[in-house]
Scaffold this motif. Structure first.
Motif, PDB file in Angstrom:
ATOM      1  N   TYR A 158     -17.812 -29.629  10.565  1.00  0.00           N
ATOM      2  CA  TYR A 158     -17.547 -28.539   9.542  1.00  0.00           C
ATOM      3  C   TYR A 158     -16.016 -28.535   9.567  1.00  0.00           C
ATOM      4  CZ  TYR A 158     -16.547 -24.155   7.709  1.00  0.00           C
ATOM      5  OH  TYR A 158     -15.989 -23.226   6.805  1.00  0.00           O
ATOM      6  N   HIS A 197     -13.809 -28.549   6.227  1.00  0.00           N
ATOM      7  CA  HIS A 197     -12.860 -27.390   5.623  1.00  0.00           C
ATOM      8  C   HIS A 197     -11.442 -27.881   5.730  1.00  0.00           C
ATOM      9  CE1 HIS A 197     -11.494 -23.346   5.569  1.00  0.00           C
ATOM     10  NE2 HIS A 197     -10.688 -23.417   6.725  1.00  0.00           N
ATOM     11  N   ASN A 209     -11.140 -30.121   2.630  1.00  0.00           N
ATOM     12  CA  ASN A 209     -11.524 -29.466   1.407  1.00  0.00           C
ATOM     13  C   ASN A 209     -12.733 -30.486   0.760  1.00  0.00           C
ATOM     14  OD1 ASN A 209     -11.694 -27.469  -0.343  1.00  0.00           O
ATOM     15  ND2 ASN A 209     -10.281 -28.185  -1.719  1.00  0.00           N
ATOM     16  N   ILE A 229     -15.803 -30.754   0.509  1.00  0.00           N
ATOM     17  CA  ILE A 229     -17.096 -30.371  -0.347  1.00  0.00           C
ATOM     18  C   ILE A 229     -16.606 -30.110  -1.602  1.00  0.00           C
ATOM     19  CG2 ILE A 229     -18.950 -28.773  -0.713  1.00  0.00           C
ATOM     20  CD1 ILE A 229     -19.637 -30.437   1.705  1.00  0.00           C
ATOM     21  N   SER A 230     -15.422 -29.427  -1.885  1.00  0.00           N
ATOM     22  CA  SER A 230     -14.760 -28.850  -3.144  1.00  0.00           C
ATOM     23  C   SER A 230     -14.498 -30.204  -3.759  1.00  0.00           C
ATOM     24  CB  SER A 230     -13.776 -28.205  -3.183  1.00  0.00           C
ATOM     25  OG  SER A 230     -14.129 -26.711  -2.562  1.00  0.00           O
ATOM     26  N   ILE A 288     -24.796 -26.543   7.803  1.00  0.00           N
ATOM     27  CA  ILE A 288     -24.003 -25.524   7.396  1.00  0.00           C
ATOM     28  C   ILE A 288     -24.840 -24.110   7.623  1.00  0.00           C
ATOM     29  CG2 ILE A 288     -22.897 -24.369   5.374  1.00  0.00           C
ATOM     30  CD1 ILE A 288     -21.450 -27.200   6.485  1.00  0.00           C
ATOM     31  N   LYS A 292     -16.481 -17.624   6.071  1.00  0.00           N
ATOM     32  CA  LYS A 292     -15.845 -18.909   5.477  1.00  0.00           C
ATOM     33  C   LYS A 292     -16.937 -20.150   5.423  1.00  0.00           C
ATOM     34  CE  LYS A 292     -13.393 -21.202   8.649  1.00  0.00           C
ATOM     35  NZ  LYS A 292     -12.336 -21.676   9.461  1.00  0.00           N
ATOM     36  N   THR A 310     -18.785 -22.072   2.089  1.00  0.00           N
ATOM     37  CA  THR A 310     -19.140 -23.559   1.906  1.00  0.00           C
ATOM     38  C   THR A 310     -20.583 -23.725   1.537  1.00  0.00           C
ATOM     39  OG1 THR A 310     -17.578 -24.442   3.629  1.00  0.00           O
ATOM     40  CG2 THR A 310     -19.259 -25.675   3.055  1.00  0.00           C
ATOM     41  N   GLU A 337     -20.890 -23.003  -2.217  1.00  0.00           N
ATOM     42  CA  GLU A 337     -20.730 -24.208  -2.836  1.00  0.00           C
ATOM     43  C   GLU A 337     -21.490 -25.149  -3.127  1.00  0.00           C
ATOM     44  OE1 GLU A 337     -16.478 -26.628  -4.200  1.00  0.00           O
ATOM     45  OE2 GLU A 337     -16.635 -25.313  -2.425  1.00  0.00           O
TER      46      GLU A 337
END
Length: 442
Positions: free
Chosen positions: A207, A211, A214, A216-217, A316, A334, A338, A341
């Motif tokens: 994770y 994070h 970035n 996943i985004s 997650i 936070k 995720t 998203e």
């Protein structure tokens, strides 16, 4: 162009001596040498199609000649290796459902082909970065050319394409150089390839990298940008196309072109390479190609979806619940963002995942269209499938929320903050789904 083995060996030495810079004549020689593998590769491919069909008809089989840039890079990495002895210039990839099918296919290959060199079993002995699969080299009967065959399960293949997507999005060279190229990403991919359940420390490690980078985004934005346009390109290729030129990029929509004639496809590949030697471009052939098959086989080029989006979700969810159990509210929020998203991507994929349906958005409407007219009967079937998939996703979401609720039932300020946060999340999801009206556009 006529050449000898000595000419090719000396070409390799020139590549090393000039640090990868070669003249136009030397480039033409390298291209002619690549193309000398075309006929033996095609013959071997046709034999392997029969093996694939006897082992697992739903498998995917594709072939390619090694990209010019990749050949040059490999020679530079291994200066003592003779170019005329490079064993993987011609390659075939066989993607099967499970390991049982892999070993059945391997037995048949050993029976029907002359094996050249050691069989590398990376299932029994995975690479440090987590790569699994079997590599076997066979010798073509007519020309004596060495052909590499890679056999993977879909899961192994999905992991491998994720490594290549990481290379593309973050400029790493994990595929070429392995774990040591970027130990942080190397460890992340090693953990994601594991058959064992991740420990708390390992899950947190995964994770934190997601994070920090970035990930996943970046992945999601790339997929959303590409999905509809690449799918439209697929439907524009000639119906009898057997060969596909795919060019990918971090900033542009991937380019997908189909060819009926292999020589014309090679000409287009070579021209693209000469125009831009750094272009990320592959020429491939797939047996009975479909958009789904090419999206799986070359997910790292198509860049419109990857199973990682679905595979990471349980990790997650577990981390979010653990954060609540430890009273770490900021961390929970936070991690939950995720999850949101991932959830948004999952919902979107319910619409965009159908190979023959294009989805465009106009304000609060989703417009579904197709290259062919969508009959009333098919519209009804599509609505039913979407509704069913959506209900399953909503049920999974409710199960996750029900697992969270006992942890935030108290009267403390932390519990109140979490309840307010989740209430806002619930409203966002409900409004998002309400807004998405489906309309068919013929």
């Amino acid at each position: 162009m006529k050449y000898t083995n000595g000419d090719i060996r000396r070409l390799g030495e020139t590549i090393v001596k000039n640090n990868g810079i070669i003249s136009d004549d030397e480039l033409d020689l390298l291209q002619d040498y690549r193309k000398s593998y075309t006929e033996p590769l095609s013959a071997t491919f046709n034999q392997l199609v029969e093996i694939k069909n006897s082992v697992g008809r739903d498998g995917i089989i594709a072939f390619r000649l090694k990209r010019i840039r990749t050949i040059i890079n490999k020679v530079l990495r291994n200066p003592s290796m003779q170019l005329n002895r490079m064993g993987d210039i011609a390659g075939i990839r066989l993607i099967l459902e499970n390991q049982n099918q892999i070993y059945k296919a391997l037995k048949l290959i050993e029976t029907e082909f002359e094996i050249s060199g050691k069989i590398r079993d990376y299932i029994k002995d995975p690479k440090r970065i987590g790569y699994k699969g079997i590599h076997v080299y066979v010798k073509d009967k007519q020309f004596g050319k060495r052909i590499e065959i890679q056999i993977r399960t879909r899961d192994f293949h999905n992991w491998s394409t994720l490594v290549e997507i990481t290379d593309l999005l973050y400029g790493t060279r994990l595929k070429e150089l392995g774990y040591e190229n970027n130990p942080k990403f190397g460890e992340f991919h090693a953990l994601m390839s594991s058959d064992l359940e991740l420990s708390k420390v390992q899950a947190n490690q995964v994770y934190e990298l997601l994070h920090e980078t970035n990930f996943i985004s970046k992945l999601s934005q790339t997929f959303r940008r590409n999905n509809e346009k690449v799918k439209k390109q697929w439907h524009e290729v000639l119906p009898r196309s057997k060969y596909f030129l795919i060019e990918s990029s971090t900033s542009e929509i991937p380019s997908l072109t189909g060819f009926v004639d292999y020589d014309k496809a090679e000409e287009a590949y070579f021209k693209t390479y000469k125009d831009d030697p750094e272009a990320l471009i592959v020429l491939t052939a797939i047996q009975k190609p479909t958009f789904d098959q090419i999206s799986v086989a070359y997910a790292n080029y198509i860049l419109s979806y990857h199973t990682f989006i679905k595979d990471i979700e349980p990790i997650i969810k577990t981390l979010a619940i653990e954060a609540l159990e430890q009273g770490k509210i900021y961390r929970f929020k936070k991690i939950f963002k995720t999850y949101e998203e991932l959830e948004a991507n999952g919902i979107l994929h319910i619409w965009t995942g159908k190979a023959d349906i294009f989805v465009t958005r106009q304000k609060n409407r989703l417009l579904l269209s197709s290259p062919d007219k969508i009959s009333s009967r098919k519209q009804k079937l599509i609505r039913k499938e979407i509704h069913s998939d959506l209900q399953l996703r909503i049920a999974n979401h409710h199960k996750f929320i029900s697992d969270i609720k006992p942890l935030i039932d108290g009267e403390s300020i932390k519990s109140w903050i979490c309840r307010s946060f989740l209430k806002r999340n619930g409203k966002r999801i409900k409004n998002r789904l309400k807004e998405l009206e489906i309309e068919f556009k013929n």
